[in-house]
Write a protein that holds these residues in place. Structure first.
Motif, short mmCIF file in Angstrom:
data_model
loop_
_atom_site.label_atom_id
_atom_site.label_comp_id
_atom_site.label_asym_id
_atom_site.label_seq_id
_atom_site.Cartn_x
_atom_site.Cartn_y
_atom_site.Cartn_z
N ALA A 122 10.14 7.28 -2.18
CA ALA A 122 11.60 7.16 -2.13
C ALA A 122 12.22 8.35 -1.40
CB ALA A 122 12.16 7.06 -3.55
N ALA A 123 11.72 9.54 -1.67
CA ALA A 123 12.29 10.75 -1.05
C ALA A 123 12.13 10.74 0.46
CB ALA A 123 11.63 11.99 -1.64
N LEU A 124 10.98 10.24 0.95
CA LEU A 124 10.68 10.31 2.38
C LEU A 124 10.82 8.98 3.11
CD1 LEU A 124 7.49 12.55 2.10
CD2 LEU A 124 9.82 13.27 2.74
N GLY A 125 11.02 7.89 2.36
CA GLY A 125 11.05 6.57 3.00
C GLY A 125 9.67 6.14 3.45
N TYR A 126 8.63 6.66 2.81
CA TYR A 126 7.26 6.35 3.17
C TYR A 126 6.79 5.09 2.44
CZ TYR A 126 5.97 10.62 5.72
OH TYR A 126 5.85 11.62 6.65
N ARG A 127 5.77 4.44 3.02
CA ARG A 127 5.15 3.27 2.38
C ARG A 127 4.34 3.75 1.18
NH1 ARG A 127 4.23 1.32 7.86
NH2 ARG A 127 2.24 2.39 7.83
N ARG A 128 4.55 3.07 0.06
CA ARG A 128 3.84 3.38 -1.17
C ARG A 128 2.74 2.35 -1.35
NH1 ARG A 128 2.82 2.28 -6.29
NH2 ARG A 128 3.47 3.62 -8.00
N PRO A 129 1.55 2.76 -1.81
CA PRO A 129 0.52 1.77 -2.09
C PRO A 129 1.02 0.79 -3.15
CG PRO A 129 -0.34 4.01 -2.32
CD PRO A 129 1.14 4.12 -2.12
N ASP A 130 0.69 -0.49 -2.99
CA ASP A 130 1.13 -1.50 -3.95
C ASP A 130 0.53 -1.25 -5.33
OD1 ASP A 130 2.63 -2.86 -2.07
OD2 ASP A 130 0.95 -4.13 -1.47
N LEU A 131 -0.70 -0.82 -5.37
CA LEU A 131 -1.39 -0.63 -6.64
C LEU A 131 -2.14 0.70 -6.58
CD1 LEU A 131 -2.48 -1.74 -9.36
CD2 LEU A 131 -4.34 -2.76 -8.05
N ILE A 132 -1.97 1.49 -7.61
CA ILE A 132 -2.77 2.70 -7.76
C ILE A 132 -3.60 2.50 -9.01
CG2 ILE A 132 -2.75 5.20 -8.12
CD1 ILE A 132 -0.02 5.26 -6.71
N ARG A 133 -4.93 2.42 -8.84
CA ARG A 133 -5.82 2.20 -9.99
C ARG A 133 -5.67 3.36 -10.98
NH1 ARG A 133 -10.82 2.25 -6.54
NH2 ARG A 133 -10.29 4.23 -7.18
N ASP A 134 -5.92 3.07 -12.25
CA ASP A 134 -5.79 4.07 -13.30
C ASP A 134 -6.65 5.30 -13.05
OD1 ASP A 134 -3.96 2.59 -14.69
OD2 ASP A 134 -5.43 1.71 -16.06
N ASN A 135 -7.82 5.13 -12.45
CA ASN A 135 -8.71 6.26 -12.23
C ASN A 135 -8.71 6.75 -10.78
OD1 ASN A 135 -9.98 4.07 -11.10
ND2 ASN A 135 -11.99 4.52 -11.96
N ALA A 136 -7.74 6.31 -9.99
CA ALA A 136 -7.70 6.71 -8.58
C ALA A 136 -7.56 8.22 -8.45
CB ALA A 136 -6.53 6.02 -7.87
N GLN A 137 -8.35 8.79 -7.58
CA GLN A 137 -8.28 10.23 -7.33
C GLN A 137 -7.24 10.55 -6.26
OE1 GLN A 137 -9.90 12.78 -9.00
NE2 GLN A 137 -10.21 11.03 -10.35
N PHE A 138 -6.96 9.58 -5.38
CA PHE A 138 -6.03 9.80 -4.28
C PHE A 138 -5.15 8.58 -4.07
CE2 PHE A 138 -9.90 12.19 -3.34
CZ PHE A 138 -9.39 13.46 -3.17
N ALA A 139 -3.95 8.81 -3.57
CA ALA A 139 -3.06 7.72 -3.14
C ALA A 139 -2.39 8.19 -1.85
CB ALA A 139 -2.02 7.41 -4.20
N LYS A 140 -2.47 7.37 -0.82
CA LYS A 140 -1.95 7.74 0.49
C LYS A 140 -0.58 7.12 0.71
CE LYS A 140 -4.68 7.67 4.16
NZ LYS A 140 -5.43 7.15 5.34
N LEU A 141 0.41 7.96 1.03
CA LEU A 141 1.75 7.51 1.39
C LEU A 141 1.91 7.75 2.89
CD1 LEU A 141 3.78 9.18 -1.50
CD2 LEU A 141 2.66 6.96 -1.50
N GLU A 142 2.34 6.70 3.61
CA GLU A 142 2.40 6.82 5.07
C GLU A 142 3.80 6.58 5.60
OE1 GLU A 142 -1.80 5.55 6.76
OE2 GLU A 142 -0.87 3.92 5.61
N ASP A 143 4.12 7.33 6.64
CA ASP A 143 5.38 7.18 7.37
C ASP A 143 5.35 5.82 8.06
OD1 ASP A 143 7.56 7.28 9.07
OD2 ASP A 143 6.96 9.13 10.06
#
Length: 131
Positions: free
Chosen positions: A33-54
């Motif tokens: 929301a702050a950057l207007g970046y694409r958010r992953p639709d789903l972040i698994r409970d044990n995910a180590q990383f989540a990539k937000l892209e311009d």
């Protein structure tokens, strides 16, 4: 007029800003929301990383990195520098005053090397294929 980059810089570029997060969904909501970046639709409970892209592809990636806790100091954000010539840049950066942290827990297979700048802030130099 753009300034020509020194030859020693070569293809080294800022590609990713990593942000530690104890709550991956909350952090993804905030930064997308702050950057207007694409958010992953789903972040698994044990995910180590989540990539937000311009969405325009012009800004650096924001990589959320799961952490058990967030230290108050230093700020838990670091730069990732991408290059096809990692080892040459590591040597150049060490000559500029960077240092290697002692006993860094690298995973078995890794494409990155962690360094510290002259103030002790960590950053990664990551080997990527040439464009």
């Amino acid at each position: 007029m753009p300034t020509k980059r020194p030859d020693a810089i070569g293809d080294l570029r800022l590609a990713t800003v990593c942000v530690n997060a104890t709550d991956m969904d909350r952090a993804a909501d905030f930064w997308s929301a702050a950057l207007g970046y694409r958010r992953p639709d789903l972040i698994r409970d044990n995910a180590q990383f989540a990539k937000l892209e311009d969405p325009d592809g012009t800004g650096p990636t924001v990589l959320l990195q799961r952490a058990e806790s967030i230290p108050s100091s230093p700020t838990p954000v670091h730069l990732d520098l991408y290059t096809a010539d990692r080892d040459t840049h590591i040597e150049r950066l060490l000559k500029l005053g960077a240092t290697r942290p002692d006993h860094w827990p690298y995973p078995a297979e890794h494409d990155f090397v962690v360094l510290r700048d002259t103030e002790g802030n960590e950053f990664c130099v990551i080997n990527v294929a040439a464009d």
